[in-house]
Design a protein around this motif. Sequence first.
Motif, short mmCIF file in Angstrom:
data_model
loop_
_atom_site.label_atom_id
_atom_site.label_comp_id
_atom_site.label_asym_id
_atom_site.label_seq_id
_atom_site.Cartn_x
_atom_site.Cartn_y
_atom_site.Cartn_z
N MET A 89 0.85 -1.18 0.00
CA MET A 89 0.00 0.00 0.00
C MET A 89 0.89 1.24 0.00
SD MET A 89 -3.16 1.14 2.53
CE MET A 89 -2.54 0.31 3.93
N LYS A 90 0.52 2.25 -0.79
CA LYS A 90 1.26 3.51 -0.85
C LYS A 90 1.03 4.28 0.45
CE LYS A 90 1.60 4.23 -5.77
NZ LYS A 90 1.42 5.15 -6.85
N GLY A 91 1.58 5.49 0.52
CA GLY A 91 1.47 6.32 1.72
C GLY A 91 0.03 6.51 2.17
N THR A 92 -0.12 6.72 3.47
CA THR A 92 -1.47 6.81 4.03
C THR A 92 -1.93 8.24 4.27
OG1 THR A 92 -0.56 6.57 6.26
CG2 THR A 92 -1.29 4.56 5.14
N TYR A 93 -1.10 9.23 3.97
CA TYR A 93 -1.52 10.61 4.13
C TYR A 93 -2.66 10.94 3.18
CZ TYR A 93 -1.59 15.66 3.81
OH TYR A 93 -2.01 16.96 3.79
N LEU A 94 -3.69 11.60 3.70
CA LEU A 94 -4.83 12.01 2.88
C LEU A 94 -4.76 13.51 2.62
CD1 LEU A 94 -8.16 10.41 4.14
CD2 LEU A 94 -6.96 9.99 2.02
N GLY A 95 -4.73 13.89 1.36
CA GLY A 95 -4.85 15.30 1.01
C GLY A 95 -6.31 15.73 1.12
N GLU A 96 -6.53 17.04 1.05
CA GLU A 96 -7.88 17.58 1.22
C GLU A 96 -8.84 17.04 0.15
OE1 GLU A 96 -11.10 20.49 0.34
OE2 GLU A 96 -9.26 20.35 -0.83
N LEU A 97 -8.43 17.02 -1.11
CA LEU A 97 -9.29 16.52 -2.17
C LEU A 97 -9.49 15.02 -2.03
CD1 LEU A 97 -10.98 17.03 -4.66
CD2 LEU A 97 -8.90 16.83 -6.04
N GLU A 98 -8.44 14.30 -1.64
CA GLU A 98 -8.58 12.86 -1.42
C GLU A 98 -9.61 12.57 -0.33
OE1 GLU A 98 -4.34 10.81 -2.46
OE2 GLU A 98 -4.44 11.97 -0.61
N GLU A 99 -9.54 13.33 0.75
CA GLU A 99 -10.49 13.13 1.85
C GLU A 99 -11.91 13.44 1.38
OE1 GLU A 99 -11.27 14.56 6.46
OE2 GLU A 99 -9.57 15.38 5.36
N LEU A 100 -12.09 14.51 0.64
CA LEU A 100 -13.40 14.89 0.12
C LEU A 100 -13.97 13.80 -0.79
CD1 LEU A 100 -15.51 17.16 -0.01
CD2 LEU A 100 -14.21 18.14 -1.88
N ILE A 101 -13.15 13.26 -1.65
CA ILE A 101 -13.60 12.21 -2.57
C ILE A 101 -13.88 10.92 -1.82
CG2 ILE A 101 -12.82 10.72 -4.47
CD1 ILE A 101 -11.72 13.26 -5.81
N LEU A 102 -13.05 10.59 -0.84
CA LEU A 102 -13.28 9.39 -0.04
C LEU A 102 -14.61 9.48 0.72
CD1 LEU A 102 -11.60 6.82 0.37
CD2 LEU A 102 -10.57 7.88 2.37
N LEU A 103 -14.86 10.63 1.30
CA LEU A 103 -16.14 10.85 2.00
C LEU A 103 -17.32 10.71 1.03
CD1 LEU A 103 -15.10 13.92 4.16
CD2 LEU A 103 -15.89 11.72 5.07
N THR A 104 -17.16 11.26 -0.16
CA THR A 104 -18.24 11.22 -1.15
C THR A 104 -18.50 9.81 -1.63
OG1 THR A 104 -17.66 13.47 -1.81
CG2 THR A 104 -19.05 12.22 -3.32
N VAL A 105 -17.47 9.01 -1.79
CA VAL A 105 -17.67 7.60 -2.16
C VAL A 105 -18.50 6.91 -1.09
CG1 VAL A 105 -16.50 5.36 -2.45
CG2 VAL A 105 -15.63 7.39 -3.62
N GLY A 106 -18.22 7.19 0.17
CA GLY A 106 -19.03 6.62 1.25
C GLY A 106 -20.48 7.08 1.19
N ILE A 107 -20.70 8.35 0.92
CA ILE A 107 -22.06 8.89 0.83
C ILE A 107 -22.84 8.21 -0.29
CG2 ILE A 107 -23.37 10.96 0.15
CD1 ILE A 107 -21.15 12.61 1.59
N LEU A 108 -22.19 7.97 -1.40
CA LEU A 108 -22.87 7.43 -2.59
C LEU A 108 -23.01 5.91 -2.59
CD1 LEU A 108 -21.29 9.68 -5.35
CD2 LEU A 108 -23.61 9.80 -4.43
N TYR A 109 -22.52 5.24 -1.56
CA TYR A 109 -22.59 3.77 -1.51
C TYR A 109 -23.98 3.28 -1.86
CZ TYR A 109 -22.54 -0.98 0.20
OH TYR A 109 -22.63 -2.35 0.28
N PRO A 110 -24.12 2.30 -2.72
CA PRO A 110 -23.13 1.55 -3.49
C PRO A 110 -23.02 2.01 -4.94
CG PRO A 110 -25.18 0.34 -3.52
CD PRO A 110 -25.44 1.65 -2.79
N ASP A 111 -23.28 3.26 -5.21
CA ASP A 111 -23.32 3.76 -6.59
C ASP A 111 -22.29 4.84 -6.88
OD1 ASP A 111 -25.52 2.11 -7.41
OD2 ASP A 111 -26.84 3.43 -6.25
N ALA A 112 -21.11 4.72 -6.31
CA ALA A 112 -20.08 5.75 -6.50
C ALA A 112 -19.23 5.44 -7.73
CB ALA A 112 -19.20 5.83 -5.26
N TYR A 113 -19.52 6.15 -8.80
CA TYR A 113 -18.68 6.08 -10.00
C TYR A 113 -18.21 7.51 -10.29
CZ TYR A 113 -23.02 7.41 -12.38
OH TYR A 113 -24.17 8.05 -12.76
#
Length: 112
Positions: free
Chosen positions: A1-25
């Motif tokens: 696994m690559k580095g675990t640091y989350l940038g601001e945009l990465e965090e925003l996109i990760l949160l959004t994938v969770g919100i859209l479960y199970p339809d995040a494309y």
Amino acid sequence: MKGTYLGELEELILLTVGILYPDAYTVAVMDEIEKQTGRSLNISAVHTVLTRLEDKGFLKSKMSDPTDERGGRRKRIFLLTAAGKRSLEESNELRNQLFNQIPKVAFQFKLS
């Protein structure tokens, strides 16, 4: 696994994938971010970050079934992994710890 640091945009996109479960494309993530934040993102930027988060092990992806509305094409659906959930929890905890250390007097503003 690559580095675990989350940038601001990465965090925003990760949160959004969770919100859209199970339809995040990719397009759904891009649209939801604009809807929730008013922030307009380029589709290639969203795709790049989704791929990077998958490389880090925070997301996994699978192909959907073909749909008539897409002319028989399939979508790449993204899902949070346990590592992605843990990363979001750690990020949220750190932010809350830091915020809670700000003295209340620092938030008392005087209009001049």
